[in-house]
Design a protein around this motif. Structure first.
Motif, short mmCIF file in Angstrom:
data_model
loop_
_atom_site.label_atom_id
_atom_site.label_comp_id
_atom_site.label_asym_id
_atom_site.label_seq_id
_atom_site.Cartn_x
_atom_site.Cartn_y
_atom_site.Cartn_z
N GLU A 9 16.97 35.23 4.54
CA GLU A 9 15.65 35.48 3.96
C GLU A 9 15.76 36.26 2.65
N LEU A 10 16.61 37.27 2.63
CA LEU A 10 16.76 38.10 1.43
C LEU A 10 17.55 37.38 0.34
N LYS A 11 18.58 36.68 0.72
CA LYS A 11 19.41 35.99 -0.28
C LYS A 11 18.65 34.87 -0.98
N GLU A 12 17.66 34.29 -0.30
CA GLU A 12 16.91 33.18 -0.88
C GLU A 12 15.65 33.63 -1.62
N ASN A 13 15.42 34.95 -1.68
CA ASN A 13 14.24 35.48 -2.37
C ASN A 13 14.71 36.53 -3.37
N TYR A 35 14.19 50.77 4.70
CA TYR A 35 13.26 50.62 3.57
C TYR A 35 14.06 50.42 2.30
N PHE A 36 13.69 49.38 1.53
CA PHE A 36 14.37 49.16 0.27
C PHE A 36 13.37 49.02 -0.87
N ILE A 37 13.84 49.36 -2.07
CA ILE A 37 13.01 49.17 -3.26
C ILE A 37 13.79 48.32 -4.25
N MET A 38 13.04 47.55 -5.04
CA MET A 38 13.60 46.72 -6.10
C MET A 38 12.81 46.99 -7.37
N GLY A 39 13.29 46.49 -8.50
CA GLY A 39 12.58 46.71 -9.74
C GLY A 39 12.92 45.66 -10.78
N ARG A 40 11.92 45.33 -11.61
CA ARG A 40 12.15 44.41 -12.72
C ARG A 40 12.12 45.15 -14.05
N SER A 41 11.34 46.24 -14.13
CA SER A 41 11.23 47.00 -15.37
C SER A 41 12.26 48.13 -15.39
N GLU A 42 12.54 48.64 -16.59
CA GLU A 42 13.47 49.77 -16.72
C GLU A 42 12.97 50.97 -15.94
N ASP A 196 24.90 48.66 15.06
CA ASP A 196 25.68 49.48 14.14
C ASP A 196 24.90 49.74 12.85
N ILE A 197 24.66 51.01 12.54
CA ILE A 197 23.88 51.37 11.36
C ILE A 197 24.56 50.95 10.07
N ASP A 198 25.88 51.09 10.01
CA ASP A 198 26.58 50.73 8.78
C ASP A 198 26.60 49.22 8.56
N ALA A 199 26.76 48.48 9.64
CA ALA A 199 26.73 47.02 9.53
C ALA A 199 25.36 46.55 9.06
N PHE A 200 24.30 47.18 9.58
CA PHE A 200 22.94 46.80 9.20
C PHE A 200 22.69 47.15 7.73
N ALA A 201 23.09 48.37 7.32
CA ALA A 201 22.91 48.78 5.93
C ALA A 201 23.68 47.85 4.99
N ASP A 202 24.89 47.50 5.35
CA ASP A 202 25.70 46.60 4.52
C ASP A 202 25.07 45.22 4.41
N LEU A 208 20.40 41.72 -0.82
CA LEU A 208 19.38 41.90 -1.86
C LEU A 208 19.90 41.43 -3.21
N ASN A 209 19.00 40.90 -4.03
CA ASN A 209 19.36 40.40 -5.36
C ASN A 209 20.06 41.48 -6.18
N GLU A 210 21.22 41.16 -6.70
CA GLU A 210 22.05 42.15 -7.39
C GLU A 210 21.35 42.75 -8.60
N ASP A 211 20.62 41.96 -9.35
CA ASP A 211 19.96 42.46 -10.57
C ASP A 211 18.77 43.35 -10.25
N ASN A 212 18.06 43.03 -9.19
CA ASN A 212 16.78 43.68 -8.93
C ASN A 212 16.81 44.82 -7.91
N LYS A 213 17.85 44.89 -7.08
CA LYS A 213 17.87 45.93 -6.05
C LYS A 213 18.09 47.30 -6.69
N VAL A 214 17.48 48.31 -6.07
CA VAL A 214 17.53 49.68 -6.61
C VAL A 214 18.08 50.66 -5.58
N SER A 215 17.43 50.74 -4.41
CA SER A 215 17.84 51.71 -3.39
C SER A 215 17.52 51.21 -1.99
#
Length: 237
Positions: A9-13, A35-42, A196-202, A208-215
């Protein structure tokens, strides 16, 4: 409801925006939130998550580049007794203060609407996790414009009781990338929650999209005693 692959779902969006996942670990022992955040603007990309008491807050990575803090600086996660609140904006405080006055999750959000960032009118997505006497339930909410019409706010709340081990729900702000950005549609998506928390976080971070992911923030809470462990991953370092 069909269970979907969160990774797929995430890789295709390329731009789901901000997202909340809440559920229960496969062994049935942990209440799980991400919870994750993404961004398009600086301005949106110039952020990190930092710990703030039992919760977290967003912070400018480079304060000199911060232009408008109004919709990007807030506390996404706060803890009120046996309740953990997760949202994509300052409605975290609204829920915290409302529930502290004995209002319900839904009642607390009655004073809020989608974000005033036309033409996107970004939905406000929120989650509440409640653990008491070894029992765990959660609810999710979305407040969004009526198909881009800012004159009307559509309010949806989804409550999940007697949560099934290994299952969770995923809700995000935008259906996909676009201009204007189209709001999320339908009910939260059924997803798998691992032990596993680390497996889920990874899994989340790598999907998440490499360009747009933030935290990214992930927390696993012991249902038996309320103790927890958390992970924070920031792209800015």
């Amino acid at each position: 409801m069909e269970m979907i692959s969160l990774e797929k779902e995430l890789k295709e969006n390329s731009y789901p925006g901000r997202g909340i996942v809440i559920g229960k670990s496969a062994d049935g022992m942990k209440a799980v939130a991400a919870y994750f955040i993404m961004g398009r603007s600086e301005n949106s990309r110039n952020r990190i998550f930092v710990e703030d008491g039992e919760g977290i807050r967003t912070q400018a990575f480079d304060p000199s580049k911060l232009t408008d803090p109004s919709l990007i600086i807030y506390a996404p996660v706060r803890v009120l007794g046996n309740k953990t609140i997760v949202t994509n904006g300052d409605q975290t405080d609204t829920i915290y203060e409302g529930m502290d006055r004995q209002l319900t999750f839904e009642q607390s959000l009655r004073s809020r609407e989608f974000e005033p960032d036309g033409p996107n009118y970004t939905p406000r997505i929120s989650g509440i996790m409640h653990i008491e006497n070894g029992r765990y339930n959660y609810a999710m909410s979305i407040l969004k414009s009526n198909n881009g019409n800012p004159e009307s706010c559509n309010r949806y709340t989804f409550a999940y009781e007697n949560c099934v081990a290994g299952e969770g729900h995923f809700i995000h702000t935008y259906k996909c990338d676009g201009n204007p950005l189209p709001s999320f549609e339908g009910e939260p998506k059924l997803v798998v929650i691992p032990d596993d928390i680390d497996a889920f976080a990874d899994l989340l971070w790598s999907s998440l999209n490499e360009d747009n992911k933030v935290s990214l923030f992930v927390r696993y809470i012991n249902i038996a005693d309320g103790t927890y462990e958390s992970r924070i991953i920031n792209k800015n370092k």
